[in-house]
Motif scaffolding. Structure first.
Motif, short mmCIF file in Angstrom:
data_model
loop_
_atom_site.label_atom_id
_atom_site.label_comp_id
_atom_site.label_asym_id
_atom_site.label_seq_id
_atom_site.Cartn_x
_atom_site.Cartn_y
_atom_site.Cartn_z
N SER A 66 -50.43 -22.16 77.20
CA SER A 66 -51.68 -22.09 77.96
C SER A 66 -52.32 -20.70 77.90
O SER A 66 -53.53 -20.57 78.03
N ILE A 93 -49.57 -15.23 73.91
CA ILE A 93 -49.12 -15.42 72.53
C ILE A 93 -49.04 -16.91 72.19
O ILE A 93 -49.43 -17.34 71.10
N SER A 145 -47.74 -24.53 84.92
CA SER A 145 -48.56 -24.94 86.06
C SER A 145 -50.02 -24.53 85.98
O SER A 145 -50.83 -25.01 86.77
N ASN A 165 -41.68 -20.54 72.92
CA ASN A 165 -42.44 -19.35 73.28
C ASN A 165 -42.45 -19.07 74.79
O ASN A 165 -42.61 -17.92 75.20
N TYR A 211 -33.90 -10.02 81.01
CA TYR A 211 -34.78 -10.39 79.89
C TYR A 211 -34.16 -9.96 78.55
O TYR A 211 -34.15 -10.74 77.59
N ILE A 271 -47.33 -6.56 73.28
CA ILE A 271 -48.51 -7.33 72.89
C ILE A 271 -49.40 -7.47 74.13
O ILE A 271 -48.90 -7.68 75.24
N THR A 278 -50.94 -9.02 76.69
CA THR A 278 -51.00 -10.30 77.43
C THR A 278 -50.69 -10.03 78.91
O THR A 278 -50.34 -8.91 79.29
#
Ligand code: NAP
Length: 247
Positions: free
Chosen positions: A11, A14, A35, A89, A154, A187, A189
């Protein structure tokens, strides 16, 4: 026969860029998200504007029952089709230094970034094996390669994805299914904005990125598009960095 591509977390960011690029390559897109319906609708609109087609497929990648329900419905509606491209992703961060990290933060990030990969891949690869063709691309991270302050959860998940990529690449090679990891640096985002507090100097300060800028989602998408093409038939089990020479 249509070529279907499932992109998790498509949605925004990336994943959205990958979905648009694969649609331009001729794939029919199964556009997953968790969501954010409005962002997903906008991604679908952009795909259609580019001449492609997409259907929305919301589910939480950390919930195997939800994945199975969505995919069972899709397979029932498409008895002669299979999903030829899977891009794992969907990802989240929940940063904290190890000293202060709560077990919930650890599990939440592992559940989405690592267990989500397992659940989705396990459900989708059967069709690739039966059809002797497939492409799997897993979104790892520079954080999983070199570590990153505040991202023990992460980094662990993204590092584990590299091991999993290499293993299933070997398992699926005889079936002409390639499996690769793409490992972005910083990146531009929403995720990078969320992690800003803990980003080390070399990522936050672009003067420490040799190319002196953040990457663009489209630049990651071009790489994924290549890996999903027939030009990449002999590339499997690899970790391909895209980080402006930061590593
Ligand atoms: P983003 O902008 O934060 O977008 C995250 C996407 O994942 C959204 O589409 C979101 O859906 C979806 N998502 C989140 N949790 C989900 C869940 N439980 N189930 C299904 N979908 C879920 O992230 P991004 O920066 O584009 O990152 C994409 C991937 O690249 C991630 O795996 C990330 O770890 C990796 N990566 C990013 C960077 C970077 O600098 N941005 C660097 C290295 C690696 P909703 O819209 O519904 O919330």
């Amino acid at each position: 026969m249509k070529r279907y591509a499932l992109i998790t977390g498509a949605s925004r960011g990336i994943g959205r860029a990958i979905a648009i690029e694969l649609a331009k390559d001729g794939c029919s897109i199964l556009l997953n998200y968790k969501s954010n319906q409005a962002a997903a609708e906008e991604a679908k609109r952009l795909i259609e504007e580019a001449g492609g087609e997409a259907e929305l497929m919301p589910f939480d990648v950390s919930q195997p029952d939800a994945i199975n329900a969505a995919l069972d419905a899709w397979f029932t509606a498409h008895p002669d089709d299979y999903i030829d491209v899977l891009v794992n992703n969907a990802g989240i961060v929940d940063d904290e230094i190890m000293l202060a990290m709560e077990p919930e933060q650890w599990h939440r990030v592992i559940d989405v970034n690592l267990n989500g990969f397992f659940y989705c891949t396990r459900r989708v690869i059967e069709g690739m094996v039966i059809n002797h063709h497939g492409r799997i691309v897993n979104l790892s991270s520079i954080s999983g390669q070199v570590g990153n302050v505040g991202q023990v959860n992460y980094s662990a998940a993204k590092s584990a994805l590299i091991g999993a990529t290499k293993t299933i690449a070997k398992e699926l090679a005889p079936k002409h299914v390639t499996v690769n990891a793409v490992s972005p640096g910083a990146i531009e985002t929403d995720m990078v904005r969320a992690s800003e507090e803990y980003m080390p100097e070399y990522m936050r300060d672009i003067s420490n990125i040799p190319m002196r800028r953040l990457g663009k989602p489209e630049e990651v998408a071009y790489l994924v598009s290549f890996l999903c093409s027939d030009r990449a038939n002999y590339i499997s089990g690899q970790v391909i960095g895209i980080n402006g020479a930061a590593l």
